[in-house]
Scaffold this motif. Sequence first.
Motif, short mmCIF file in Angstrom:
data_model
loop_
_atom_site.label_atom_id
_atom_site.label_comp_id
_atom_site.label_asym_id
_atom_site.label_seq_id
_atom_site.Cartn_x
_atom_site.Cartn_y
_atom_site.Cartn_z
N LYS A 48 1.40 -87.48 -58.96
CA LYS A 48 2.06 -88.39 -58.01
C LYS A 48 2.88 -87.59 -57.00
CE LYS A 48 2.91 -92.20 -61.20
NZ LYS A 48 4.00 -92.99 -61.82
N GLY A 49 3.61 -86.60 -57.50
CA GLY A 49 4.42 -85.78 -56.62
C GLY A 49 3.57 -85.01 -55.62
N LEU A 50 2.46 -84.45 -56.09
CA LEU A 50 1.57 -83.73 -55.18
C LEU A 50 0.96 -84.66 -54.14
CD1 LEU A 50 -0.16 -81.35 -57.74
CD2 LEU A 50 1.60 -80.75 -56.05
N ALA A 51 0.62 -85.87 -54.56
CA ALA A 51 0.07 -86.85 -53.62
C ALA A 51 1.12 -87.22 -52.57
CB ALA A 51 -0.41 -88.11 -54.37
N SER A 52 2.39 -87.36 -52.98
CA SER A 52 3.45 -87.63 -52.03
C SER A 52 3.59 -86.50 -51.03
CB SER A 52 4.79 -87.84 -52.75
OG SER A 52 4.80 -89.04 -53.45
N LEU A 53 3.53 -85.27 -51.52
CA LEU A 53 3.59 -84.12 -50.62
C LEU A 53 2.45 -84.15 -49.62
CD1 LEU A 53 4.58 -81.12 -52.92
CD2 LEU A 53 5.90 -82.07 -51.03
N ASP A 54 1.25 -84.41 -50.13
CA ASP A 54 0.07 -84.44 -49.26
C ASP A 54 0.18 -85.50 -48.18
OD1 ASP A 54 -1.09 -82.35 -50.65
OD2 ASP A 54 -2.41 -83.64 -51.85
N SER A 55 0.87 -86.61 -48.50
CA SER A 55 1.00 -87.68 -47.52
C SER A 55 2.27 -87.53 -46.67
CB SER A 55 0.98 -89.04 -48.21
OG SER A 55 2.13 -89.21 -49.01
N GLY A 56 2.97 -86.43 -46.85
CA GLY A 56 4.16 -86.16 -46.05
C GLY A 56 5.43 -86.82 -46.54
#
Length: 74
Positions: A48-56
Amino acid sequence: MEISLAPELEERLARIASEEGKAANQVVQELVASYLDHDEWFRREVQKGLASLDSGKFVSHEEVGRQIDRILRP
């Protein structure tokens, strides 16, 4: 499945199992299940954290510092 434990771990396990009124293998199964549940949860949270990073969607280091300062300031 069989596992080998160091004698001191076996002694600790036997003591804990006895204190809980359970068989040692039941305690081991509960511990392994708990570990696996936590590991799966942790991996999901990392994703989830990595996905948040990827989406800015993230907070900068500086902003975290400002938020901590606001919390800790009397």
